[in-house]
Design an enzyme around this catalytic site. Structure first.
Site, PDB file in Angstrom:
ATOM      1  N   GLY A 172       0.816  -1.206   0.000  1.00 33.42           N
ATOM      2  CA  GLY A 172       0.000   0.000   0.000  1.00 33.42           C
ATOM      3  C   GLY A 172       0.846   1.250   0.000  1.00 33.42           C
ATOM      4  N   PRO A 174       2.621   4.822   1.007  1.00 33.60           N
ATOM      5  CA  PRO A 174       3.296   5.170   2.251  1.00 33.60           C
ATOM      6  C   PRO A 174       2.333   5.816   3.245  1.00 33.60           C
ATOM      7  CG  PRO A 174       4.364   6.250   0.363  1.00 33.60           C
ATOM      8  CD  PRO A 174       3.195   5.508  -0.159  1.00 33.60           C
ATOM      9  N   GLY A 175       2.555   5.536   4.493  1.00 32.30           N
ATOM     10  CA  GLY A 175       1.781   6.203   5.537  1.00 32.30           C
ATOM     11  C   GLY A 175       0.398   5.643   5.778  1.00 32.30           C
ATOM     12  N   GLU A 394      -5.915  34.365  -8.115  1.00 34.48           N
ATOM     13  CA  GLU A 394      -6.595  33.380  -7.263  1.00 34.48           C
ATOM     14  C   GLU A 394      -8.114  33.505  -7.365  1.00 34.48           C
ATOM     15  OE1 GLU A 394      -4.977  30.992  -6.303  1.00 34.48           O
ATOM     16  OE2 GLU A 394      -2.963  31.833  -6.475  1.00 34.48           O
TER      17      GLU A 394
END
Ligand code: ADP
Ligand code: MG
Ligand code: ZN
Length: 588
Positions: A172, A174-175, A394
């Site tokens: 899976g 990472p983390g 933005e």
């Protein structure tokens, strides 16, 4: 250099000869080392005269005068010092030699212990991690609980002829909690648990890895039933015979040894091998064969419910304010791994402590999220032309994502810069359904392209084509990548439903040194490029076409943003909504 009781007087050579002749000398000593003669005079004085080296005259005269004459090689200070230095040097040398011998002995000793495995044996039940501490990856948990059951009551399975799995591979991103899960097993299984990171097998010295593997399995067999956990197994388990400049012999030997050992234990020996990796795709196929890692458990990124559960685990030990809803936070963090969520809660706790509050509140969580996703905050920009330009950019993104029904919802838009150089950002909440199902519609991708072009489009509309900035370059990169995937992989263009490229063009040195040759002709490549170009251009055109008639709204939103620095999604939507209604009512 007083050689007598009385202070010596210096006299000349001829003076000495005269004194000898006149019978004034009682006795004489020659110090050849110093080319010096010392004469004891009859009047009690001591006289010293420098003489030539090997001067024959003096002894002859002394003999003639009947004066007692002696020669002395005095071990005087100079000589003493010399002797001392010699002795010291000798001692030093011997000392050095001893030291060196000892050092090399210890090196030799170390080398002997080198092949021993560095695995740490965790005594049963000594680990604090339990299955309860792992949340949100329930399928993986259930499968591993089955493995634990095998270990606890092997008879139950063997009596009906079931073969206990030999190797279990956790795969899976990472983390996601693979290491955590393994540690939880160690805490729960009630059997010895050996854990080692595969990188610890690989040393500078050839053969060390293999002997460490051998040693690890020897220890494990002695302790069976037990679990051996090899973390990050891709460090040794990569496809053999690959990589630049031929394979890595040491790694291959280690892998071979591992394979041999796995074949070596009999069925149901009680040793279960557990391994974890982020990259099952690079593992050597031999490792994945039946009888080796015959069971693969996928550990996926958690869904919303999973995220809520994981947040719950990490909030268990921390005081949470009334206003913080974990369900809401789970909704806000799509795509987060367990480690990301743990990090989020921890950052919030740090901020809370810094503010000297007693419970983690919504504000701390918000700031923590910003930190985790955008990096540390920097000082706000002074009101300037630059700030204005960033604001228009933005707001361009934010307005388009609000206007387009297929696009993600705006979460917030802000002008607060980040330490990593971002001047401001418009953040959206990704659509949960899309994220969890992994099914992305063409309308969604089209909308994403337009929203991504929103920044550049706003600059164009407001400042004109000469004033646009490179601030949109990462947006353009995103557009190009997305458009290319749409053309070559999803069949979303005039090229038709064709998959021209496969997933993941990522260069991985272990297997594919270079991107595989494309499956299409150069002519097709040109057509692809043109299609991508057309998509990007049409997205920009659409963005400009949507912003141009809304120039008043654009200015108004920018004023608001500059004044408040941050606008929430709701506020922004309300402003846009009001304007849309006004425009609908106004005569064309
Ligand atoms: P991996 O080995 O998959 O890369 P780790 O097991 O090392 O990930 O996870 C790192 C940290 O993230 C853990 O120590 C834990 O605090 C947190 N974590 C990750 N996944 C979970 C989960 N499913 N439940 C609770 N905490 C998790
Ligand atoms: Mg790990
Ligand atoms: Zn942008």
């Amino acid at each position: 250099m007083a050689k007598g009781d009385q202070p010596a007087v210096k006299i000349t050579y001829s003076h000495l000869l005269r004194a000898l002749r006149d019978g004034q000398v009682k006795e004489m000593t020659l110090y050849p080392r110093e080319d010096l003669v010392q004469a004891q005079l009859k009047d009690g004085r001591t006289a010293r005269v420098a003489v030539f080296n090997d001067d024959p005259q003096i002894p002859r005269m002394a003999e003639a005068a009947g004066v007692p004459f002696s020669v002395r090689y005095d071990p005087d200070e100079g000589a003493m010092a010399a002797a001392l230095t010699n002795a010291l040097l000798g001692v030093l040398l011997i000392g050095l030699l001893v030291l060196l011998l000892r050092r090399s002995a210890s090196v030799a000793q170390k080398a002997l212990g080198f092949g021993r495995s560095q695995a740490r044996l965790q005594p049963e039940g000594s680990l604090a991690v339990r299955f309860d501490d792992v949340a949100g990856i329930d399928e993986a948990k259930v499968e591993l609980q089955e493995v634990v059951a095998f270990l606890k009551e092997p008879e139950r399975f063997t009596s009906i002829g079931a073969r206990i799995p030999r190797g279990v591979l956790l795969v899976g991103p990472p983390g996601t909690g693979k290491t955590l899960l393994a540690r939880a097993i160690a805490g729960e299984a009630g059997v010895p648990f050996f854990s080692i990171s595969a990188s610890e097998f690989v040393e500078m010295f050839v053969g060390v890895g293999a002997s460490r593997v051998r040693d690890l399995f020897r220890q494990a067999k002695a302790k069976a039933p037990c679990i051996v956990f090899i973390d990050e197994i891709d460090a040794v388990g990569r496809q053999r015979g690959a990589g630049i400049g031929g394979g890595n012999d040491e790694r291959e030997q280690t892998l071979n040894q591992l394979l041999t050992e796995m074949d070596g234990f009999e069925d149901n020996s009680g040793v279960i091998l557990l391994a974890a990796t982020n990259r099952a795709d690079v593992l050597d196929t031999a490792l994945l064969r039946p009888g080796r890692f015959d069971r693969q458990i996928m550990v996926e990124l958690p869904d919303r419910r999973g995220r809520e559960a994981i947040l719950g685990v990490h909030a268990r030990t921390r005081p949470l304010g009334e206003d913080v809803s974990l369900a809401l936070w789970a909704r806000r963090t799509p795509g987060f791994s367990g480690a990301d969520l743990a990090n989020l809660v921890n950052e919030a706790a740090i901020l809370t402590a810094r503010r000297q509050r007693s419970a983690i509140d919504e504000q701390s969580m918000n700031e923590a999220l910003e930190r985790v996703t955008m990096g540390l905050a920097a000082r706000p920009l002074q009101d300037s032309a630059k700030k204005r330009l960033i604001a228009y950019h933005e707001v361009g993104h934010a307005l388009l994502t609000t206007l387009l029904p297929a696009a993600d919802a705006l979460d917030k838009v802000t002008l607060l810069p980040r330490a990593n150089g971002v001047g401001g950002f418009a953040r959206t909440t990704p659509d949960e359904e899309i994220l969890d199902s992994g099914l992305i519609s063409r309308a969604y991708l089209d909308a994403r392209l337009v929203v991504a072009m929103g920044g550049r489009a706003a600059e164009l509309v407001v400042f004109g084509p000469a004033e646009v900035t490179q601030g949109a370059s990462s947006d353009l990169e995103m557009v190009t990548r997305t458009a290319r995937e749409m053309v070559t992989r999803h069949g979303f263009s005039e090229l038709g439903p064709m998959a021209l490229e496969r997933d993941g063009g990522e260069v991985f040195l272990g297997r594919d040194w270079m991107r595989p040759e494309p499956d299409y002709s150069a002519r097709t490549a040109t057509i692809i490029d043109r299609a991508v170009q057309r998509m990007a251009r049409s997205a920009l055109d659409r963005a400009v076409a949507m912003l141009e008639p809304r120039r008043v709204l654009l200015d108004q939103l920018v004023e608001q943003l500059i004044e408040h620095e941050t606008l929430s999604g709701e506020t922004f939507r309300a402003l846009v909504e009001a304007d849309e209604q006004r425009r609908a009512l106004a005569p064309a």
